[in-house]
Motif scaffolding. Structure first.
Motif, PDB file in Angstrom:
ATOM      1  N   TYR A 106      21.919  11.234  21.145  1.00 42.19           N
ATOM      2  CA  TYR A 106      22.680  11.809  20.044  1.00 42.19           C
ATOM      3  C   TYR A 106      21.784  11.907  18.808  1.00 42.19           C
ATOM      4  CZ  TYR A 106      26.930  10.988  22.771  1.00 42.19           C
ATOM      5  OH  TYR A 106      27.894  11.000  23.755  1.00 42.19           O
ATOM      6  N   ALA A 107      21.790  13.090  18.194  1.00 44.78           N
ATOM      7  CA  ALA A 107      21.071  13.301  16.939  1.00 44.78           C
ATOM      8  C   ALA A 107      22.090  13.829  15.938  1.00 44.78           C
ATOM      9  CB  ALA A 107      19.921  14.285  17.125  1.00 44.78           C
ATOM     10  N   PRO A 108      22.839  12.943  15.301  1.00 47.13           N
ATOM     11  CA  PRO A 108      23.970  13.356  14.483  1.00 47.13           C
ATOM     12  C   PRO A 108      23.563  13.962  13.148  1.00 47.13           C
ATOM     13  CG  PRO A 108      23.632  11.013  14.254  1.00 47.13           C
ATOM     14  CD  PRO A 108      22.666  11.488  15.310  1.00 47.13           C
ATOM     15  N   LYS A 116      33.029  12.340  17.286  1.00 51.66           N
ATOM     16  CA  LYS A 116      33.042  13.730  16.838  1.00 51.66           C
ATOM     17  C   LYS A 116      32.150  14.607  17.716  1.00 51.66           C
ATOM     18  CE  LYS A 116      34.216  13.055  11.958  1.00 51.66           C
ATOM     19  NZ  LYS A 116      33.796  13.247  10.545  1.00 51.66           N
ATOM     20  N   LEU A 117      30.981  14.105  18.066  1.00 52.57           N
ATOM     21  CA  LEU A 117      30.073  14.879  18.907  1.00 52.57           C
ATOM     22  C   LEU A 117      30.632  15.092  20.303  1.00 52.57           C
ATOM     23  CD1 LEU A 117      26.687  13.357  17.734  1.00 52.57           C
ATOM     24  CD2 LEU A 117      27.401  15.740  17.498  1.00 52.57           C
ATOM     25  N   ALA A 118      31.497  14.182  20.749  1.00 52.16           N
ATOM     26  CA  ALA A 118      32.125  14.336  22.058  1.00 52.16           C
ATOM     27  C   ALA A 118      33.099  15.506  22.089  1.00 52.16           C
ATOM     28  CB  ALA A 118      32.846  13.054  22.443  1.00 52.16           C
ATOM     29  N   GLN A 119      33.460  16.018  20.909  1.00 56.26           N
ATOM     30  CA  GLN A 119      34.376  17.150  20.836  1.00 56.26           C
ATOM     31  C   GLN A 119      33.646  18.498  20.858  1.00 56.26           C
ATOM     32  OE1 GLN A 119      37.667  16.459  21.074  1.00 56.26           O
ATOM     33  NE2 GLN A 119      36.915  14.352  21.215  1.00 56.26           N
ATOM     34  N   LEU A 171      34.351   0.369  20.427  1.00 61.46           N
ATOM     35  CA  LEU A 171      34.953   1.541  19.808  1.00 61.46           C
ATOM     36  C   LEU A 171      34.493   1.703  18.361  1.00 61.46           C
ATOM     37  CD1 LEU A 171      38.624   1.465  21.136  1.00 61.46           C
ATOM     38  CD2 LEU A 171      36.789   3.031  21.796  1.00 61.46           C
ATOM     39  N   ALA A 172      34.191   0.584  17.713  1.00 61.98           N
ATOM     40  CA  ALA A 172      33.701   0.650  16.334  1.00 61.98           C
ATOM     41  C   ALA A 172      32.377   1.402  16.274  1.00 61.98           C
ATOM     42  CB  ALA A 172      33.540  -0.756  15.758  1.00 61.98           C
ATOM     43  N   ALA A 173      31.552   1.255  17.301  1.00 66.95           N
ATOM     44  CA  ALA A 173      30.280   1.980  17.352  1.00 66.95           C
ATOM     45  C   ALA A 173      30.500   3.448  17.679  1.00 66.95           C
ATOM     46  CB  ALA A 173      29.358   1.343  18.383  1.00 66.95           C
ATOM     47  N   VAL A 174      31.454   3.720  18.557  1.00 68.89           N
ATOM     48  CA  VAL A 174      31.749   5.098  18.955  1.00 68.89           C
ATOM     49  C   VAL A 174      32.292   5.908  17.781  1.00 68.89           C
ATOM     50  CG1 VAL A 174      33.172   6.521  20.487  1.00 68.89           C
ATOM     51  CG2 VAL A 174      32.198   4.387  21.341  1.00 68.89           C
ATOM     52  N   GLN A 175      33.097   5.271  16.951  1.00 70.10           N
ATOM     53  CA  GLN A 175      33.797   5.984  15.879  1.00 70.10           C
ATOM     54  C   GLN A 175      33.057   5.980  14.547  1.00 70.10           C
ATOM     55  OE1 GLN A 175      37.477   3.834  16.028  1.00 70.10           O
ATOM     56  NE2 GLN A 175      38.162   4.842  17.918  1.00 70.10           N
ATOM     57  N   PRO A 200      26.151  16.469  27.665  1.00 77.18           N
ATOM     58  CA  PRO A 200      25.847  17.808  28.193  1.00 77.18           C
ATOM     59  C   PRO A 200      24.524  18.364  27.646  1.00 77.18           C
ATOM     60  CG  PRO A 200      28.156  17.674  27.556  1.00 77.18           C
ATOM     61  CD  PRO A 200      27.501  16.408  27.065  1.00 77.18           C
ATOM     62  N   PRO A 201      23.696  18.924  28.524  1.00 71.99           N
ATOM     63  CA  PRO A 201      22.419  19.485  28.061  1.00 71.99           C
ATOM     64  C   PRO A 201      22.575  20.505  26.933  1.00 71.99           C
ATOM     65  CG  PRO A 201      22.438  19.330  30.448  1.00 71.99           C
ATOM     66  CD  PRO A 201      23.815  18.974  29.993  1.00 71.99           C
ATOM     67  N   SER A 202      23.645  21.292  26.955  1.00 70.77           N
ATOM     68  CA  SER A 202      23.829  22.279  25.885  1.00 70.77           C
ATOM     69  C   SER A 202      24.053  21.605  24.540  1.00 70.77           C
ATOM     70  CB  SER A 202      25.014  23.202  26.208  1.00 70.77           C
ATOM     71  OG  SER A 202      26.236  22.468  26.271  1.00 70.77           O
ATOM     72  N   VAL A 203      24.711  20.459  24.544  1.00 70.48           N
ATOM     73  CA  VAL A 203      24.921  19.710  23.304  1.00 70.48           C
ATOM     74  C   VAL A 203      23.598  19.109  22.837  1.00 70.48           C
ATOM     75  CG1 VAL A 203      26.173  17.798  22.222  1.00 70.48           C
ATOM     76  CG2 VAL A 203      27.327  19.260  23.890  1.00 70.48           C
ATOM     77  N   GLN A 204      22.789  18.639  23.789  1.00 66.13           N
ATOM     78  CA  GLN A 204      21.466  18.131  23.433  1.00 66.13           C
ATOM     79  C   GLN A 204      20.633  19.237  22.785  1.00 66.13           C
ATOM     80  OE1 GLN A 204      19.399  15.838  26.505  1.00 66.13           O
ATOM     81  NE2 GLN A 204      21.344  15.385  27.499  1.00 66.13           N
TER      82      GLN A 204
END
Length: 247
Positions: A106-108, A116-119, A171-175, A200-204
């Motif tokens: 993840y590169a937010p 959020k990135l999971a969406q 969940l605290a880390a996820v959110q 997903p590679p497209s998200v990467q």
């Protein structure tokens, strides 16, 4: 004998690189997954440090990684896999960090979280992590689906153990949302795992593009440091060459 020992010492000193590499693991695993990459980089003369963090909260994980950065002898290449990318994105603002390397990570953007990135929409045919429902504030990958989802190109004897020994992800880390991101001000490289079934590679590719990262793609599962350690180590070393001044 003394001459031989002196010669060996001089050779080791000559091989020493003026960069330290800090390896940051992702969720559900610990730092031991970096062992093959650690060995290769160490053999090439780098000081290599491996962070061990609980993946319970983003703040706690950043504090753990920052302590490792502070212990490094030289300017740091900060390398993150998977959720480790969230950590290095903010911990990387440390002035001791000279470059960021994302490995199927993840590169937010500022204000983003893993949740959020999971969406972000994936492409047809791509998969996301087969997570079980949250329990007691933590998430886990379905153990039966872990080998195929996390590391399809790694021997099953290894992946079955990984599934059984998962580290719960808080969940605290996820959110948690990142407050600032180092890729906006520091050289960045990104390795896309094209067979990834966790991110997903497209998200990467989207994250790599917007970060302006120098990017390569590798036909690998999410566990690219296990299935392709030589390629990962070489990519990290190339990132070092790209930011190091000429002698």
């Amino acid at each position: 004998m003394l001459a031989l020992l002196a010669s060996h010492g001089e050779s080791a000193a000559a091989n020493e690189k003026a960069s330290s590499i800090v390896l940051v693991h992702g969720a559900f695993v610990d730092g031991s997954g970096w062992k093959a990459v650690y060995d290769l980089l160490s053999q090439d003369g780098y000081e290599v440090l491996v962070a061990q963090h609980a993946t319970a909260t983003l703040e706690g994980d950043m504090a753990a990684v920052t302590s490792v950065i502070d212990a490094a002898k030289f300017p740091v290449l900060l390398v993150g896999h998977s959720y480790g990318g969230m950590i290095i994105s903010q911990a990387g603002v440390n002035p001791k960090v000279k470059s960021l390397v994302y490995v199927a990570a993840y590169a937010p953007e500022t204000g983003e979280s893993v949740a959020k990135l999971a969406q972000v929409a994936a492409q047809p045919g791509e998969s996301r992590a087969p997570l079980l429902p949250p329990r007691d504030g933590y998430r886990m990958v379905d153990p039966a689906k872990f080998p195929a989802a996390f590391a399809a190109d790694v021997p099953q004897s290894t992946t079955r153990f990984m599934a059984a020994s998962q580290v719960p992800w808080g969940l605290a880390a996820v959110q948690a949302e990142v407050r600032e991101v180092a890729w906006k001000v520091k050289p960045t490289a990104y390795l896309v795992a094209t067979q990834d079934r966790m991110i997903p590679p497209s998200v990467q590719r989207m994250m790599a593009k917007r970060s302006g990262a120098r990017t390569i793609e590798l036909a690998s599962s999410h566990a690219v440091m296990l299935s392709h350690p030589r390629e990962v180590a070489a990519f990290i070393e190339t990132a070092d060459v790209a930011v190091s001044p000429n002698p």
